[in-house]
Structures are given as structure tokens and as C-alpha cells.
Design a protein around this motif. Structure first.
Motif, mmCIF file in Angstrom:
data_model
loop_
_atom_site.group_PDB
_atom_site.id
_atom_site.type_symbol
_atom_site.label_atom_id
_atom_site.label_comp_id
_atom_site.label_asym_id
_atom_site.label_seq_id
_atom_site.Cartn_x
_atom_site.Cartn_y
_atom_site.Cartn_z
ATOM 1 N N GLN A 168 0.915 4.727 -15.232
ATOM 2 C CA GLN A 168 1.717 4.865 -14.028
ATOM 3 C C GLN A 168 0.777 4.990 -12.844
ATOM 4 N N MET A 169 0.927 4.086 -11.879
ATOM 5 C CA MET A 169 0.016 4.027 -10.740
ATOM 6 C C MET A 169 0.794 4.342 -9.465
ATOM 7 N N ASN A 170 0.390 5.403 -8.785
ATOM 8 C CA ASN A 170 1.036 5.838 -7.556
ATOM 9 C C ASN A 170 0.058 5.778 -6.395
ATOM 10 N N ALA A 171 0.599 5.827 -5.205
ATOM 11 C CA ALA A 171 -0.232 5.826 -3.993
ATOM 12 C C ALA A 171 -1.268 4.711 -4.048
ATOM 13 N N LEU A 172 -0.811 3.526 -4.385
ATOM 14 C CA LEU A 172 -1.732 2.410 -4.572
ATOM 15 C C LEU A 172 -2.412 2.008 -3.277
ATOM 16 N N LYS A 173 -3.659 1.592 -3.425
ATOM 17 C CA LYS A 173 -4.486 1.179 -2.292
ATOM 18 C C LYS A 173 -4.903 -0.277 -2.491
ATOM 19 N N PRO A 174 -5.231 -0.962 -1.414
ATOM 20 C CA PRO A 174 -5.705 -2.355 -1.563
ATOM 21 C C PRO A 174 -6.896 -2.470 -2.519
ATOM 22 N N GLU A 175 -7.735 -1.473 -2.561
ATOM 23 C CA GLU A 175 -8.891 -1.525 -3.473
ATOM 24 C C GLU A 175 -8.511 -1.372 -4.938
ATOM 25 N N GLU A 196 0.840 -1.199 0.000
ATOM 26 C CA GLU A 196 0.000 0.000 0.000
ATOM 27 C C GLU A 196 0.875 1.249 0.000
ATOM 28 N N GLY A 197 0.527 2.201 -0.860
ATOM 29 C CA GLY A 197 1.305 3.417 -0.973
ATOM 30 C C GLY A 197 2.392 3.357 -2.019
ATOM 31 N N GLY A 198 2.634 2.173 -2.549
ATOM 32 C CA GLY A 198 3.683 1.996 -3.543
ATOM 33 C C GLY A 198 3.227 2.357 -4.946
ATOM 34 N N SER A 199 4.113 2.096 -5.903
ATOM 35 C CA SER A 199 3.859 2.453 -7.296
ATOM 36 C C SER A 199 4.152 1.279 -8.226
ATOM 37 N N LEU A 200 3.455 1.270 -9.327
ATOM 38 C CA LEU A 200 3.692 0.317 -10.405
ATOM 39 C C LEU A 200 3.397 1.019 -11.717
ATOM 40 N N THR A 201 4.077 0.590 -12.768
ATOM 41 C CA THR A 201 3.778 1.098 -14.099
ATOM 42 C C THR A 201 3.437 -0.071 -15.009
#
Length: 124
Positions: free
Chosen positions: A82-89, A14-19
């Protein structure tokens, strides 16, 4: 025919990033606009984001606005999310898709081609 191949999914805290990336191929691939959708466990497929190359604008679902950024490389026929501040949802299978309907890019039914999907899992 347009072929779409996604890459870049995985497990992140949670809070991490993926592209995520999506490569389009096929004789007519350059005619299509590209979008991203996702389907979480037990949920309907939903619009995430799309990049309209004809005006250079990105469009986002409210749930990801301000956290995700969509872009495209026209020369390479690729689109990235680019996905930042990722959440479990945000946990879902993410799909890229191609459409000729540049006015309704948030509607899954307007997309003609779909990738195989890539899993994104966000742990809390």
C-alpha cells in the motif's frame, strides 16, 4: 518454480495512493519470503519493502518509511504494497520477488524469482 504476478499499478497524482498486489503460485511458493523492489528511469533497481512472514514484520527503505505499508496473506500466498503520499520520485516499475534468505531481504541478489513488474507513474 515459483510464479509471481503483480497487479495494481497505474497513474496517480502526487499525494495520491495506490495498492500493488502480488500473487505467488507454485508447489514451493509457501517457503519463500516476499519483497518489493523498483526501478525508476535511468536508475538501478532498489529495495522498497519486504514482509517477513516468520515474524510478521515489515521492512522498508528509508525513502518510503512512513508512507508505504507491506503486508502478506499467508493463506492466499499474496503480498500487498500500500503506497500513500506518493511523490513523483516514486515513479518506477515495481517488482515483487521471492527469496529464501529471510535475513537479507533488502538485497536483490538474494531473490530467486521475480514478477514481470507493474508500472507506477506519479504526476506532479
Amino acid at each position: 518454480q515459483v510464479q509471481l504476478v503483480e497487479s495494481g499499478g497505474g497513474l496517480v497524482q502526487e499525494g495520491g495512493s495506490l495498492t500493488l498486489s502480488c500473487a505467488a503460485s507454485g508447489r514451493t511458493a509457501s517457503r519463500f519470503e516476499m519483497g518489493w523492489f523498483r526501478q525508476g528511469p535511468g536508475k538501478e533497481r532498489e529495495f522498497v519493502a519486504a514482509f517477513r512472514r516468520r515474524d510478521g514484520n515489515g521492512y522498508y527503505a528509508d525513502s518510503v518509511k512512513g508512507r508505504f505499508n507491506v503486508s502478506a496473506d499467508v493463506a492466499k500466498s499474496t503480498t500487498s504494497l500500500q503506497m500513500n503520499a506518493l511523490k513523483p520520485e516514486d515513479t518506477a516499475v515495481y517488482y515483487c520477488a521471492a527469496t529464501l534468505d529471510y535475513l537479507r531481504m533488502n538485497l536483490a541478489r538474494t531473490y530467486s524469482y521475480w514478477g514481470q513488474g507493474t508500472q507506477v507513474t506519479v504526476s506532479s
